[in-house]
Scaffold this motif. Structure first.
Motif, mmCIF file in Angstrom:
data_model
loop_
_atom_site.group_PDB
_atom_site.id
_atom_site.type_symbol
_atom_site.label_atom_id
_atom_site.label_comp_id
_atom_site.label_asym_id
_atom_site.label_seq_id
_atom_site.Cartn_x
_atom_site.Cartn_y
_atom_site.Cartn_z
ATOM 1 N N LEU A 98 93.083 -11.059 123.578
ATOM 2 C CA LEU A 98 93.392 -10.940 122.385
ATOM 3 C C LEU A 98 92.196 -11.165 121.341
ATOM 4 O O LEU A 98 92.020 -10.449 120.539
ATOM 5 C CB LEU A 98 94.652 -11.785 121.979
ATOM 6 C CG LEU A 98 96.013 -11.361 122.819
ATOM 7 C CD1 LEU A 98 97.051 -12.299 122.838
ATOM 8 C CD2 LEU A 98 96.545 -10.123 122.009
ATOM 9 N N HIS A 174 97.059 -8.883 115.895
ATOM 10 C CA HIS A 174 97.373 -9.912 117.401
ATOM 11 C C HIS A 174 97.161 -11.045 116.909
ATOM 12 O O HIS A 174 97.161 -11.830 117.790
ATOM 13 C CB HIS A 174 96.260 -9.482 118.247
ATOM 14 C CG HIS A 174 96.414 -7.918 118.930
ATOM 15 N ND1 HIS A 174 97.651 -7.527 119.119
ATOM 16 C CD2 HIS A 174 95.576 -7.117 119.097
ATOM 17 C CE1 HIS A 174 97.577 -6.026 119.608
ATOM 18 N NE2 HIS A 174 96.408 -5.831 119.562
ATOM 19 N N GLU A 177 100.091 -13.183 117.919
ATOM 20 C CA GLU A 177 100.324 -13.387 119.315
ATOM 21 C C GLU A 177 99.086 -14.265 120.023
ATOM 22 O O GLU A 177 99.348 -15.031 120.962
ATOM 23 C CB GLU A 177 99.825 -11.722 120.009
ATOM 24 C CG GLU A 177 101.128 -10.985 119.947
ATOM 25 C CD GLU A 177 102.390 -11.248 120.853
ATOM 26 O OE1 GLU A 177 102.005 -11.941 121.975
ATOM 27 O OE2 GLU A 177 103.448 -10.951 120.680
#
Length: 186
Positions: A98, A174, A177
């Protein structure tokens, strides 16, 4: 930034250098892959970003436009996806991938262009040329596991069974996340 990435060696600008990045005259060669480091990561199940051990189970990688589209189409049709064509790009931890998708200019934006060619082009790297554009979509993808082969000149990876598909136009999508993953790891 994942703590394991914070511990990586840095370039002159202070950027952390991924575990598989080669060094020439004390300068990291971002966008290239070191054969020996990649082979060690494959054999020892080490993350290609931070260089630390990956637990048994799922692994992640960042994919470009063509593979993102193929995975998305397979999942939408209810079909399994397996990359039958090997790739030179090794797996990593979810947080590391990520993070990599967000900070690597080529991975992060659809209009980003490669700054470096892959060296000697072959069937796996012919598209990895200076100036190549990433394309419209990318993704961070989780797979149940990976397979690898260490040949005389390359380390080849294949990934099996998609367990997570996080497509992005720009990788800042992202951020939440990554924050959640880092909070969970603490």
């Amino acid at each position: 930034m994942p703590p394991t990435v914070q511990d990586r060696p840095r370039d002159a600008r202070g950027y952390p250098v991924p575990a598989i990045t080669p060094w020439v005259e004390e300068q990291p060669q971002f966008a290239l892959t070191d054969y020996g480091r990649s082979a060690a990561c494959a054999r020892e199940r080490l993350c290609s970003v931070c260089g630390r051990l990956m637990a048994r189970g799922s692994v992640w990688r960042v994919v470009g436009a063509a593979e993102c589209a193929a995975i998305g189409e397979a999942l939408a049709a209810g079909r399994p996806y397996r990359n039958l064509a090997p790739t030179l790009e090794g797996p990593g931890h979810r947080a590391c991938m990520l993070y990599a998708s967000m900070v690597c200019p080529y991975l992060a934006r659809p209009n980003a262009r490669r700054g470096t060619s892959a060296g000697r082009p072959d069937e796996l790297t012919a598209h990895v040329v200076r100036g190549a554009v990433r394309g419209t979509m990318g993704a961070v993808v989780g797979f149940a596991d990976y397979e690898f082969a260490v040949t005389a000149t390359q380390v080849l990876f294949r990934f099996v069974d998609v367990v997570e598909f996080l497509p992005h136009d720009t990788a800042d999508a992202h951020a939440e996340e990554l924050r959640a993953e880092l909070a969970q790891d603490r």
